[in-house]
Enzyme design. Sequence first.
Site, PDB file in Angstrom:
ATOM      1  N   ASP A 136      44.512  41.887  43.334  1.00  0.00           N
ATOM      2  CA  ASP A 136      43.420  42.753  42.961  1.00  0.00           C
ATOM      3  C   ASP A 136      43.768  44.332  43.042  1.00  0.00           C
ATOM      4  OD1 ASP A 136      41.945  40.545  42.642  1.00  0.00           O
ATOM      5  OD2 ASP A 136      40.987  40.582  44.616  1.00  0.00           O
TER       6      ASP A 136
ATOM      7  N   SER B 183      48.500  39.357  39.509  1.00  0.00           N
ATOM      8  CA  SER B 183      47.664  38.214  38.659  1.00  0.00           C
ATOM      9  C   SER B 183      47.322  39.020  37.460  1.00  0.00           C
ATOM     10  CB  SER B 183      46.454  37.710  39.367  1.00  0.00           C
ATOM     11  OG  SER B 183      45.759  37.174  38.442  1.00  0.00           O
TER      12      SER B 183
ATOM     13  N   HIS C 294      41.477  40.876  35.875  1.00  0.00           N
ATOM     14  CA  HIS C 294      42.459  41.688  36.791  1.00  0.00           C
ATOM     15  C   HIS C 294      42.655  43.194  35.982  1.00  0.00           C
ATOM     16  CE1 HIS C 294      42.800  38.017  39.304  1.00  0.00           C
ATOM     17  NE2 HIS C 294      42.615  39.245  40.337  1.00  0.00           N
TER      18      HIS C 294
END
Length: 447
Positions: A198, A223, A228
């Site tokens: 994140d 990710s 994201h």
Amino acid sequence: MFKNKTEQEARNEILQMVSEYCDTYHNQNKEYQEGDRIPYASRVYDHDEMVNLVDSSLDFWLTSGRYTDEFEKKLAEYLNVRFCSLVNSGSSANLLAFMTLTSPLLGERRVNRGDEVITVAAGFPTTVTPMIQYGAVPVFVDVTIPGYNIDVTKLEDALSPKTKAVMIAHTLGNPFDLKAVKEFCTKNKLWLIEDNCDALGSTYTIDGVTKQTGTIGDIGTSSFYPPHHMTMGEGGAVYTNNPVLNKIARSFRDWGRDCVCNPGQDNMCGHRFDRQYGELPIGYDHKYVYSHFGYNLKATDMQAAIGCAQLEKFPTFVERRKENFRRMKEGLKGLEEYLILPEATENSDPSWFGFLITCKEGVDRNALVQYIEDKGVQTRMLFAGNLTKHPCFDEMRAEGKGYRIVGDLTNTDRIMNESFWVGLYPGMSEKKIDYMAKVIRNYFEEN
């Protein structure tokens, strides 16, 4: 259509048409009007991504290939790390990062079943899942508000003779206190995994040196799921400066094999048939020698192709997130009587994933969230809230084993009951940010 054309000429014509198709039929968003639905996150892309995607599909090289090599190289350069491995999701990235620490190649520092890993319960479950599935013991420490990261004053209390690692995420882009955590890990010879899923693009400064989050610990993960910081649909990455950890991670990612040849490549080392491994016969094909009980976590080259185009835009994504955060915070100024607004960790410059808010006493979080949702603004909780309260912990909670909690999780429970967040993704216009702030302000004017 392609008569008398070379393959490259035909490809160029196809890709030009794809570019025009994308410009004509995608991203033709109508002008925002108050009340239009504002999602917490969305893809931000243009014809570059679509052209790359089709270009890769025309190769029909369906596994990792040239775009994968390019992406790994460019992401490593952006992060200023030596090694980067593309995988098929952020969850796989966390699995791979953790399992890397279980390799026999690490000797006494290897994480064995029953060993402990310090983490937090206020986060996303896949930071913790690999520990539990392997048989390690997560040790949960409380977090602070308004930083929403691990309370570093509790680290010493969490330490035991079984502690081998710390694995925690940078919450919604806000880095945890990397200086304190890194010093704790160094002093106690612990591994540090930064779940950077994140927080890609966030930076942290230690002793005057500024680095990207995910690169200060031993291993970092990212990710690339659509909400994201950048996307390739599904995808993730593991990165490190440690060549041994990189070798292990690559092995676990690629079925656990000992060989380092890329797909479609043979005998890069020149010793494919003349070595002896384990109790196998001398000369057993090195491409089928396994040094770990691994997986197949690779991404496709089509995913990587999208990622390469996204990386070119990524610095502008980060700046937009920062600006959206500043504008949102300014828009909520004066509501401190009712709300706790997020604060960046000292010595950090976050690439904010979301704007996290905690309701003060007397403010009904659920009523506020329902009001905001009814006005067209999508909200999210801070993921699990308190992971140990979820059904996946029912059996362990009943048996009183499999995990450990240090002290109490007062702030974690408060986040579970009183916190929520709204998005800051780079596709949000100033009108959308202003409207979200207006909706929140209106709630308190009307109640």
